[in-house]
Design a protein around this motif. Structure first.
Motif, PDB file in Angstrom:
ATOM      1  N   TYR A  27      -0.985  -1.548  -9.160  1.00  0.00           N
ATOM      2  CA  TYR A  27       0.451  -1.267  -9.165  1.00  0.00           C
ATOM      3  C   TYR A  27       0.777  -0.067 -10.034  1.00  0.00           C
ATOM      4  N   TYR A  28       0.270  -0.054 -11.263  1.00  0.00           N
ATOM      5  CA  TYR A  28       0.600   1.036 -12.178  1.00  0.00           C
ATOM      6  C   TYR A  28      -0.097   2.347 -11.820  1.00  0.00           C
ATOM      7  N   ALA A  29      -1.143   2.291 -11.007  1.00  0.00           N
ATOM      8  CA  ALA A  29      -1.818   3.510 -10.571  1.00  0.00           C
ATOM      9  C   ALA A  29      -1.088   4.185  -9.407  1.00  0.00           C
ATOM     10  N   PHE A  30      -0.459   3.402  -8.542  1.00  0.00           N
ATOM     11  CA  PHE A  30       0.079   3.965  -7.311  1.00  0.00           C
ATOM     12  C   PHE A  30       1.589   3.857  -7.130  1.00  0.00           C
ATOM     13  N   VAL A  31       2.214   2.842  -7.695  1.00  0.00           N
ATOM     14  CA  VAL A  31       3.629   2.583  -7.425  1.00  0.00           C
ATOM     15  C   VAL A  31       4.515   3.253  -8.471  1.00  0.00           C
ATOM     16  N   ASP A  32       5.684   3.670  -8.050  1.00  0.00           N
ATOM     17  CA  ASP A  32       6.669   4.265  -8.959  1.00  0.00           C
ATOM     18  C   ASP A  32       7.264   3.131  -9.800  1.00  0.00           C
ATOM     19  N   TYR A  33       6.553   2.751 -10.847  1.00  0.00           N
ATOM     20  CA  TYR A  33       6.939   1.580 -11.646  1.00  0.00           C
ATOM     21  C   TYR A  33       8.155   1.832 -12.534  1.00  0.00           C
ATOM     22  N   LYS A  34       8.522   3.103 -12.726  1.00  0.00           N
ATOM     23  CA  LYS A  34       9.756   3.384 -13.483  1.00  0.00           C
ATOM     24  C   LYS A  34      10.975   3.009 -12.636  1.00  0.00           C
ATOM     25  N   LYS A  35      10.883   3.258 -11.364  1.00  0.00           N
ATOM     26  CA  LYS A  35      11.958   2.922 -10.446  1.00  0.00           C
ATOM     27  C   LYS A  35      11.896   1.450 -10.012  1.00  0.00           C
ATOM     28  N   TYR A  36      10.672   0.926  -9.905  1.00  0.00           N
ATOM     29  CA  TYR A  36      10.438  -0.454  -9.455  1.00  0.00           C
ATOM     30  C   TYR A  36       9.581  -1.174 -10.502  1.00  0.00           C
ATOM     31  N   PRO A  37      10.177  -1.588 -11.616  1.00  0.00           N
ATOM     32  CA  PRO A  37       9.403  -2.135 -12.735  1.00  0.00           C
ATOM     33  C   PRO A  37       8.766  -3.510 -12.483  1.00  0.00           C
ATOM     34  N   LYS A  38       9.310  -4.268 -11.550  1.00  0.00           N
ATOM     35  CA  LYS A  38       8.745  -5.596 -11.272  1.00  0.00           C
ATOM     36  C   LYS A  38       7.467  -5.441 -10.448  1.00  0.00           C
ATOM     37  N   VAL A  39       6.353  -5.946 -10.967  1.00  0.00           N
ATOM     38  CA  VAL A  39       5.074  -5.856 -10.259  1.00  0.00           C
ATOM     39  C   VAL A  39       5.125  -6.790  -9.054  1.00  0.00           C
ATOM     40  N   GLU A  40       5.182  -6.169  -7.884  1.00  0.00           N
ATOM     41  CA  GLU A  40       5.288  -6.923  -6.643  1.00  0.00           C
ATOM     42  C   GLU A  40       4.568  -6.153  -5.547  1.00  0.00           C
ATOM     43  N   LEU A  41       3.626  -6.780  -4.875  1.00  0.00           N
ATOM     44  CA  LEU A  41       2.828  -6.071  -3.878  1.00  0.00           C
ATOM     45  C   LEU A  41       3.461  -6.027  -2.494  1.00  0.00           C
ATOM     46  N   SER A  42       4.371  -6.941  -2.200  1.00  0.00           N
ATOM     47  CA  SER A  42       4.960  -6.922  -0.868  1.00  0.00           C
ATOM     48  C   SER A  42       5.775  -5.648  -0.680  1.00  0.00           C
ATOM     49  N   TYR A  43       5.439  -4.912   0.370  1.00  0.00           N
ATOM     50  CA  TYR A  43       6.078  -3.644   0.717  1.00  0.00           C
ATOM     51  C   TYR A  43       5.917  -2.565  -0.365  1.00  0.00           C
ATOM     52  N   CYS A  44       4.914  -2.698  -1.215  1.00  0.00           N
ATOM     53  CA  CYS A  44       4.746  -1.718  -2.294  1.00  0.00           C
ATOM     54  C   CYS A  44       4.420  -0.326  -1.762  1.00  0.00           C
ATOM     55  N   TRP A  45       3.879  -0.232  -0.535  1.00  0.00           N
ATOM     56  CA  TRP A  45       3.592   1.093   0.018  1.00  0.00           C
ATOM     57  C   TRP A  45       4.868   1.898   0.249  1.00  0.00           C
ATOM     58  N   LEU A  46       5.991   1.229   0.265  1.00  0.00           N
ATOM     59  CA  LEU A  46       7.270   1.935   0.392  1.00  0.00           C
ATOM     60  C   LEU A  46       7.723   2.509  -0.947  1.00  0.00           C
ATOM     61  N   HIS A  47       7.037   2.103  -2.015  1.00  0.00           N
ATOM     62  CA  HIS A  47       7.434   2.514  -3.358  1.00  0.00           C
ATOM     63  C   HIS A  47       6.364   3.345  -4.064  1.00  0.00           C
ATOM     64  N   PHE A  48       5.439   3.926  -3.300  1.00  0.00           N
ATOM     65  CA  PHE A  48       4.418   4.773  -3.917  1.00  0.00           C
ATOM     66  C   PHE A  48       5.077   5.947  -4.633  1.00  0.00           C
ATOM     67  N   ARG A  49       4.417   6.392  -5.682  1.00  0.00           N
ATOM     68  CA  ARG A  49       4.939   7.555  -6.416  1.00  0.00           C
ATOM     69  C   ARG A  49       4.994   8.749  -5.472  1.00  0.00           C
ATOM     70  N   GLN A  50       6.010   9.549  -5.623  1.00  0.00           N
ATOM     71  CA  GLN A  50       6.261  10.669  -4.713  1.00  0.00           C
ATOM     72  C   GLN A  50       5.044  11.589  -4.581  1.00  0.00           C
ATOM     73  N   GLU A  51       4.391  11.880  -5.702  1.00  0.00           N
ATOM     74  CA  GLU A  51       3.249  12.807  -5.645  1.00  0.00           C
ATOM     75  C   GLU A  51       2.038  12.218  -4.927  1.00  0.00           C
ATOM     76  N   LEU A  52       2.066  10.922  -4.606  1.00  0.00           N
ATOM     77  CA  LEU A  52       0.947  10.286  -3.908  1.00  0.00           C
ATOM     78  C   LEU A  52       1.227  10.059  -2.426  1.00  0.00           C
ATOM     79  N   LYS A  53       2.411  10.342  -1.986  1.00  0.00           N
ATOM     80  CA  LYS A  53       2.786  10.005  -0.613  1.00  0.00           C
ATOM     81  C   LYS A  53       2.097  10.846   0.447  1.00  0.00           C
ATOM     82  N   GLU A  54       1.789  12.086   0.151  1.00  0.00           N
ATOM     83  CA  GLU A  54       1.168  12.934   1.155  1.00  0.00           C
ATOM     84  C   GLU A  54      -0.116  13.539   0.621  1.00  0.00           C
ATOM     85  N   ILE A  55      -1.178  13.225   1.313  1.00  0.00           N
ATOM     86  CA  ILE A  55      -2.486  13.781   0.975  1.00  0.00           C
ATOM     87  C   ILE A  55      -3.092  14.249   2.289  1.00  0.00           C
ATOM     88  N   ASP A  56      -3.498  15.488   2.370  1.00  0.00           N
ATOM     89  CA  ASP A  56      -3.969  16.032   3.645  1.00  0.00           C
ATOM     90  C   ASP A  56      -5.252  15.389   4.162  1.00  0.00           C
TER      91      ASP A  56
END
Length: 100
Positions: free
Chosen positions: A51-80
Motif C-alpha cells: 500500500y505505502y509503495a504504490f498507493v497515494d496514501y496522503k490522499k487515501y490514508p486508510k489501508v484498503e486494497l479494494s479498488y486500490c488500483w484507482l488510487h495509485f500515486r500519479q507518478e506510477l500510473k503510466e509506465i511505457d
C-alpha cells in the motif's frame, strides 16, 4: 503431473491448490528456503508495504486494497513498459532493462 490428481481425490476442495503447489515444488526441486508460505499473522505487514509503495496514501490514508488500483500515486500510473498488448515476457524484459 498425474500424481497431484491422485492426491486431490483424498483432499477437501479447499486444500487442492496447496496439494498442487506441493507437487510442483517437489517436481521442480524448488528451494524451500527461498519459496515458502508466509506467516498468516504477518500478512498485514506485506499489505502495508504494498500500500505505502504504490498507493497515494496522503490522499487515501486508510489501508484498503479494494479498488486500490484507482488510487495509485500519479507518478506510477503510466509506465511505457507495462501494457496489456505486449505480453508478460516483453514487459518483464523491459522492466529488467530499466533496472540495470
Amino acid at each position: 503431473m498425474e500424481n497431484w490428481r491422485e492426491l486431490l481425490k483424498d483432499k477437501s476442495v479447499k486444500y487442492w491448490i496447496r496439494a498442487e503447489i506441493e507437487e510442483i515444488i517437489k517436481e521442480k526441486s524448488v528451494d524451500r528456503k527461498r519459496f515458502y508460505e508466509y506467516s498468516k499473522t504477518n500478512y498485514q505487514k506485506i499489505i502495508n508495504g504494498f500500500y505505502y509503495a504504490f498507493v497515494d496514501y496522503k490522499k487515501y490514508p486508510k489501508v484498503e486494497l479494494s479498488y486500490c488500483w484507482l488510487h495509485f500515486r500519479q507518478e506510477l500510473k503510466e509506465i511505457d513498459c507495462v501494457s496489456e498488448t505486449i505480453g508478460w515476457e516483453c514487459m518483464l524484459s523491459k522492466i529488467k532493462e530499466r533496472l540495470s
